[in-house]
Design an enzyme around this catalytic site. Sequence first.
Site, PDB file in Angstrom:
ATOM      1  N   ASP A 147       0.980  -1.123  -0.190  1.00  0.00           N
ATOM      2  CA  ASP A 147      -0.149  -0.023  -0.033  1.00  0.00           C
ATOM      3  C   ASP A 147       1.035   1.298  -0.090  1.00  0.00           C
ATOM      4  OD1 ASP A 147      -2.458  -1.319   2.225  1.00  0.00           O
ATOM      5  OD2 ASP A 147      -2.310  -1.412   0.057  1.00  0.00           O
ATOM      6  N   TYR A 150       5.100   6.954  -2.612  1.00  0.00           N
ATOM      7  CA  TYR A 150       5.713   8.320  -2.268  1.00  0.00           C
ATOM      8  C   TYR A 150       4.888   9.083  -1.570  1.00  0.00           C
ATOM      9  CZ  TYR A 150       9.871   7.232  -4.960  1.00  0.00           C
ATOM     10  OH  TYR A 150      10.817   6.599  -5.571  1.00  0.00           O
ATOM     11  N   PHE A 151       3.518   9.279  -1.949  1.00  0.00           N
ATOM     12  CA  PHE A 151       2.426  10.093  -1.254  1.00  0.00           C
ATOM     13  C   PHE A 151       2.103   9.433   0.081  1.00  0.00           C
ATOM     14  CE2 PHE A 151      -0.904  12.988  -1.862  1.00  0.00           C
ATOM     15  CZ  PHE A 151      -1.602  12.761  -0.600  1.00  0.00           C
ATOM     16  N   GLY A 182      10.515  -4.188   0.626  1.00  0.00           N
ATOM     17  CA  GLY A 182      11.789  -4.295   1.016  1.00  0.00           C
ATOM     18  C   GLY A 182      12.776  -3.174   0.338  1.00  0.00           C
ATOM     19  N   SER A 338       3.515  21.451 -16.666  1.00  0.00           N
ATOM     20  CA  SER A 338       2.132  21.300 -16.561  1.00  0.00           C
ATOM     21  C   SER A 338       1.734  19.899 -17.206  1.00  0.00           C
ATOM     22  CB  SER A 338       1.131  22.041 -16.200  1.00  0.00           C
ATOM     23  OG  SER A 338      -0.180  21.873 -16.160  1.00  0.00           O
ATOM     24  N   ASP A 516     -27.375  11.931  -0.952  1.00  0.00           N
ATOM     25  CA  ASP A 516     -27.961  10.560  -1.367  1.00  0.00           C
ATOM     26  C   ASP A 516     -27.112   9.491  -1.071  1.00  0.00           C
ATOM     27  OD1 ASP A 516     -30.042   8.917  -1.588  1.00  0.00           O
ATOM     28  OD2 ASP A 516     -30.172   8.844  -3.905  1.00  0.00           O
TER      29      ASP A 516
END
Length: 698
Positions: A147, A150-151, A182, A338, A516
């Site tokens: 999981d 870098y973020f 690892g 960008s 909803d």
Amino acid sequence: MELKFMIFTSSLLSSSVPFSLSTFFSFSFFFVFLFLSSSSSNAQQTYLNNEQLDCYNNISFTNGYYCNGPQRSCISYLTFRSQPPYDSAKTIARLLRSKPSKIVKINNLTNVVQKIPFDTLIIVPMSCSCSGSYYQHNTSYVLKNDDENYFTMANNTYQGLTTCQSLISQNPDHDSLNLFVGLNLSVPLRCACPSRNQTAAGFKFLLTYLPAWEDDINSISVKVSGGGGSGGAVNPQSVLDANELSEDTTIYPFTPILVPLKTEPKLIKSTAIPPPPPDQSSADLPPVLLDQPKANNKSSKKWVSTGTGIGIGSGLLFLLALSGFVVWFLRCHRRRQSQRGEKNKQIPDVKKVEDDGGSAAANNEYKWSVSSEGVRCAMDSLISYKLEELQNATMFFREANRIKGSVYRGVINGDTAAIKRMKLDISDEINILKQINHSNVIRLSGFCMHEGNTFLVYEFAENGSLSDWLHHHHHGKKKKNQSCLGWKQRVHIAYQVADGLNYLHNYANPPYIHKDLKSSNILLDSYLRAKIANFGVARCVVADNLQEEEEGGGGDLQLQSTRHVVGTKGYMPPEYLVNGVITPKMDVFAFGVVILELLSGREAVTASASSEDGQTGSDVLLSESIKMVLDGENVREKLKDFIDPSLKQEYPLDLVFSMAQLAMDCVALDLNSRPTMLKVFMSMSKILSYSLEWEPSV
């Protein structure tokens, strides 16, 4: 100055560009460089302003604080909030590469292995040195599960003390798509040494402080001593100056703030979250892991809020104003950057679908990358289909292709899609979905208008709705090979839905209330990744509502209301049912019900058994039943009876208890007693973190 001019002259003479154009370019950038060099040596550092959340837009100051002071190395300080497994001086020191004994001393701890209460603010001393253009303190980290990316490393593990941009730059040999368990990665932590002006003013140290939700500049200045003023307090103006902020600038949680200090820092008062008072009714349960929001918690502080925008130094603005040509060049350069960033951001979405196995955090790098430019791309990318294309895709909307209601399965250019046919005016839903870019919100790819009918083309969620998975045993809807959702899968789904709602409330532009939310409007893709769907009744949020809520939840909201109450019984909060009041707390209430569905496997509303006289009793609301479970005695046994029996007791009861408490807070009758989606998302993040470490019994 003479050396800089010699370098400039040498580069000018050796240039192959025609002299006049080369002269213009060189002089323009030379003066910009000189100004930035001189001003940065005397001024302070640029505040991140949440730019670190866009991993693939590498703005220079996201890589670190500029090496602009007279010292190339110094003693610096960071703050870190204790959380398992980093909840002792020894484990925190190992993560941040500091000395445990120094952490013990500065925080008045007993020893290096003493367990520090959850979420306690800890000061960590360390060395800080120039590395190229930036100050940093280097450590390393070994990836522990699939999981992580870098973020998540930057914003979860290191709590914002580094950025995904600096991690990517520091590890050029390891592409963000090819990380593996690892792998040992270099981690540059954000630190800085005092500038010339700060040194002249007597400041000896800089503390990298991580704001919490409730912090503002004044509260930060109060919490930390060492400023050299009255009683050692920090002067708020020196903090503003150190980060190039003004008094009305919005600051963000988990985005570092530099605090100048004249002496070694000390925390004036403890910022640990106190444990909840003991409750006899739950004395037999494990300790509660989460801090629970308190009802009617009012605050006069300015919230550490969310927003957009990027501050640019006034000197740079002045220089750019002098040269229109330089402005044009810089804009073109940033546009190219960008475009490259947008191209890169498309890659993780495809790769993660193939590889991440349904992990909640795997797409964080992509889903947080939201900008006005990305919104424009989303609008431009919406495809207008011809009716013939959709007829061919669905075999002329034959019954065998029907998924549910008016939604059909179709294949367009080899890709499976969900095609929804409607006769209503759904332009509002189109306008909402075409601006939204989040992995936990269903993606709208195109539409078709034909003779009063509207067809919407969505991404296909192969595993249907969450409702089908939870309630198939009640309605005989179980699909072939459909198994029971396990504990970790349920927590992942709850986390992902909270992530999507948090995005809608706080990061979408403009923000929205779904209105909803229910388990049948939560779809699951082939990896059981949750997708919030059906935005037909969504409503734009009044801006002041979010600010008031996040400042304490007890303020006077600018309430929206309606006489036309539309929704699903069991998910609608009382203020909406009775008075038509619409606030973001509507979604919080509905999310609480979804949590209860995940915990119990029951539906939001169930019919009660008939009484002895043959009369049918009133319906039982799931949102009411949880109160009877958690109140009174024998909570442990009542909670076990409440849990979905298909889990076969393979769940951690302490986390079930925490999740149930969170759900009960969400379905509070008083909207001001409910937590905000920001707080709910943070709580779900903690539950997920603990759940990933839990292993079922053999």
